[in-house]
Design an enzyme around this catalytic site. Sequence first.
Site, PDB file in Angstrom:
ATOM      1  N   ASP A  76       0.892  -1.165   0.000  1.00  0.00           N
ATOM      2  CA  ASP A  76       0.000   0.000   0.000  1.00  0.00           C
ATOM      3  C   ASP A  76       0.926   1.209   0.000  1.00  0.00           C
ATOM      4  O   ASP A  76       1.746   1.361   0.928  1.00  0.00           O
ATOM      5  CB  ASP A  76      -0.891  -0.023   1.262  1.00  0.00           C
ATOM      6  N   ASN A 103       2.231   3.299 -10.548  1.00  0.00           N
ATOM      7  CA  ASN A 103       0.928   3.291 -11.216  1.00  0.00           C
ATOM      8  C   ASN A 103      -0.231   3.452 -10.237  1.00  0.00           C
ATOM      9  O   ASN A 103      -1.272   4.000 -10.606  1.00  0.00           O
ATOM     10  CB  ASN A 103       0.802   1.961 -11.979  1.00  0.00           C
ATOM     11  N   TYR A 167      -8.719  15.516  -8.737  1.00  0.00           N
ATOM     12  CA  TYR A 167      -7.887  14.554  -9.476  1.00  0.00           C
ATOM     13  C   TYR A 167      -6.767  15.307 -10.213  1.00  0.00           C
ATOM     14  O   TYR A 167      -5.593  14.933 -10.146  1.00  0.00           O
ATOM     15  CB  TYR A 167      -8.767  13.768 -10.449  1.00  0.00           C
ATOM     16  N   LYS A 171      -2.608  15.183 -10.358  1.00  0.00           N
ATOM     17  CA  LYS A 171      -1.877  14.843 -11.587  1.00  0.00           C
ATOM     18  C   LYS A 171      -1.009  16.009 -12.079  1.00  0.00           C
ATOM     19  O   LYS A 171       0.049  15.797 -12.654  1.00  0.00           O
ATOM     20  CB  LYS A 171      -2.859  14.372 -12.674  1.00  0.00           C
TER      21      LYS A 171
HETATM   22  N1  LIG Z   1      -7.770   4.420 -16.736  1.00  0.00           N
HETATM   23  C1  LIG Z   1      -7.635   5.651 -17.141  1.00  0.00           C
HETATM   24  O1  LIG Z   1      -8.401   6.135 -17.979  1.00  0.00           O
HETATM   25  C2  LIG Z   1      -6.506   6.487 -16.623  1.00  0.00           C
HETATM   26  C3  LIG Z   1      -6.171   7.645 -17.321  1.00  0.00           C
HETATM   27  C4  LIG Z   1      -5.109   8.413 -16.879  1.00  0.00           C
HETATM   28  C5  LIG Z   1      -4.396   8.024 -15.770  1.00  0.00           C
HETATM   29  N2  LIG Z   1      -4.758   6.895 -15.096  1.00  0.00           N
HETATM   30  C6  LIG Z   1      -3.951   6.528 -13.932  1.00  0.00           C
HETATM   31  O2  LIG Z   1      -3.556   5.181 -14.066  1.00  0.00           O
HETATM   32  C7  LIG Z   1      -3.295   4.630 -12.779  1.00  0.00           C
HETATM   33  C8  LIG Z   1      -3.993   3.285 -12.657  1.00  0.00           C
HETATM   34  O3  LIG Z   1      -5.384   3.484 -12.645  1.00  0.00           O
HETATM   35  P1  LIG Z   1      -6.426   2.547 -13.415  1.00  0.00           P
HETATM   36  O4  LIG Z   1      -7.195   3.424 -14.303  1.00  0.00           O
HETATM   37  O5  LIG Z   1      -5.761   1.353 -13.955  1.00  0.00           O
HETATM   38  O6  LIG Z   1      -7.415   2.194 -12.194  1.00  0.00           O
HETATM   39  P2  LIG Z   1      -7.703   0.871 -11.381  1.00  0.00           P
HETATM   40  O7  LIG Z   1      -8.081  -0.255 -12.287  1.00  0.00           O
HETATM   41  O8  LIG Z   1      -8.653   1.282 -10.324  1.00  0.00           O
HETATM   42  O9  LIG Z   1      -6.292   0.515 -10.725  1.00  0.00           O
HETATM   43  C9  LIG Z   1      -5.778   1.270  -9.672  1.00  0.00           C
HETATM   44  C10 LIG Z   1      -4.719   0.451  -8.971  1.00  0.00           C
HETATM   45  O10 LIG Z   1      -4.156   1.251  -7.921  1.00  0.00           O
HETATM   46  C11 LIG Z   1      -4.195   0.485  -6.722  1.00  0.00           C
HETATM   47  N3  LIG Z   1      -4.232   1.334  -5.534  1.00  0.00           N
HETATM   48  C12 LIG Z   1      -5.158   2.236  -5.151  1.00  0.00           C
HETATM   49  N4  LIG Z   1      -4.814   2.785  -3.973  1.00  0.00           N
HETATM   50  C13 LIG Z   1      -3.640   2.206  -3.605  1.00  0.00           C
HETATM   51  C14 LIG Z   1      -2.769   2.360  -2.498  1.00  0.00           C
HETATM   52  N5  LIG Z   1      -3.027   3.201  -1.479  1.00  0.00           N
HETATM   53  N6  LIG Z   1      -1.645   1.617  -2.467  1.00  0.00           N
HETATM   54  C15 LIG Z   1      -1.351   0.744  -3.458  1.00  0.00           C
HETATM   55  N7  LIG Z   1      -2.149   0.531  -4.506  1.00  0.00           N
HETATM   56  C16 LIG Z   1      -3.279   1.274  -4.595  1.00  0.00           C
HETATM   57  C17 LIG Z   1      -5.435  -0.379  -6.861  1.00  0.00           C
HETATM   58  O11 LIG Z   1      -5.337  -1.452  -5.938  1.00  0.00           O
HETATM   59  P3  LIG Z   1      -6.625  -2.143  -5.257  1.00  0.00           P
HETATM   60  O12 LIG Z   1      -7.148  -3.092  -6.279  1.00  0.00           O
HETATM   61  O13 LIG Z   1      -6.055  -2.800  -4.051  1.00  0.00           O
HETATM   62  O14 LIG Z   1      -7.572  -1.030  -4.923  1.00  0.00           O
HETATM   63  C18 LIG Z   1      -5.293  -0.806  -8.316  1.00  0.00           C
HETATM   64  O15 LIG Z   1      -4.366  -1.833  -8.444  1.00  0.00           O
HETATM   65  C19 LIG Z   1      -3.758   5.679 -11.769  1.00  0.00           C
HETATM   66  O16 LIG Z   1      -2.644   6.412 -11.314  1.00  0.00           O
HETATM   67  C20 LIG Z   1      -4.667   6.566 -12.599  1.00  0.00           C
HETATM   68  O17 LIG Z   1      -4.769   7.859 -12.080  1.00  0.00           O
HETATM   69  C21 LIG Z   1      -5.785   6.126 -15.491  1.00  0.00           C
END
Ligand SMILES: NC(=O)c1ccc[n+]([C@@H]2O[C@H](COP(=O)([O-])OP(=O)(O)OC[C@H]3O[C@@H](n4cnc5c(N)ncnc54)[C@H](OP(=O)(O)O)[C@@H]3O)[C@@H](O)[C@H]2O)c1
Length: 315
Positions: A76, A103, A167, A171
Amino acid sequence: MNLKYLIFIIILITGITLAEETKQKAVLVTGASSGIGLKVTEYLIKSGFYVYAGARKEEDLKRLDAMKNTTSVRLDVTVQSDIDAAVKFVQSQNRGLFGIVNNAGVGVFGKMSEVPDKDILWIHDVNVMGPHRVNRAFIPLLKESMGRTTIIGSISGYVTSAESGAYSMSKFAVEAYTESLADDLRETGIHVGIVDPGAYKSKIRAKVTMFNLTGSYDLNQELTEEQKKVLNAAKERNNKLKEPDEVAEAVIHLMTSDKPKLRYMVAPTIGAAEVTMKTTLGRVVQLNADQQFEYTRDELVAFLDELLKENSSEL
Ligand SMILES: NC(=O)c1ccc[n+]([C@@H]2O[C@H](COP(=O)([O-])OP(=O)(O)OC[C@H]3O[C@@H](n4cnc5c(N)ncnc54)[C@H](OP(=O)(O)O)[C@@H]3O)[C@@H](O)[C@H]2O)c1
């Protein structure tokens, strides 16, 4: 077969296997349980890396352990003792550490004037302080490997709106953090970069919707019929998005190229790219206007030409 000869062959084969294994560069991915983190993990494995896959839930840790060339790490990013234990674990594996993909991230969406302090503090704890804590703890290992570290930022680090401010604050912050850290570590041989995706398929939209409905990010909660409809609509919107392969490809470039970039914008559509570029240039126009040293259009274009030339010679 002579026993001594057999033992010699076994030692030789084991030695070769170990040598092969130690040749593999290791990368730590935080938040590898779903979405972009999971996709990046899969691409790193396919590209020959060994992955330390950070996750929090028991079932995710088990699922990640079952993947080839992967060891799960309970991590975490808001818990310093988890990070310290991860450093000790990685050190104990004797592979060193070549890369980090910061990530792990969360989303908070709502009218900027109304977002509670605790939600803004929480998103910064995960999205900004998380990468800072993880990088700081692993920098000694990256110095040894002259490795690379990256953050999954976002085009929300350039573009914001009335409801995405919390958010975007996080970022925008990691954009500055990345530039500063890259500058700080320039002499060490460590490369620091940021990958800025637009909207790609993941669990983040469902989690944010759940958070807005219930105040908790946990997807396994009882909902009313009305709430289920709202969550399903968010899931449907998510299902129309692209899988994040392009994001993972950018991470692979950053980890493998002879000339890794500082910034990788990964826009899923031309519209997303255009909004990001125009908003960013718009800020330059606003900054320049009506100030003591205001530049003319031609002077601005000359700056742009100069920067484009510098950038292309760096690539
Ligand atoms: N998807 C998009 O459209 C998008 C666009 C731009 C940027 N992003 C960025 O990409 C990254 C990944 O997001 P995602 O879209 O793939 O979302 P996601 O499927 O919700 O994945 C988020 C990941 O972060 C983990 N996480 C959350 N809080 C945490 C903590 N305190 N310590 C360790 N792990 C933690 C989650 O773990 P758990 O399963 O344990 O909760 C999960 O593995 C993020 O930084 C997000 O801001 C995403």
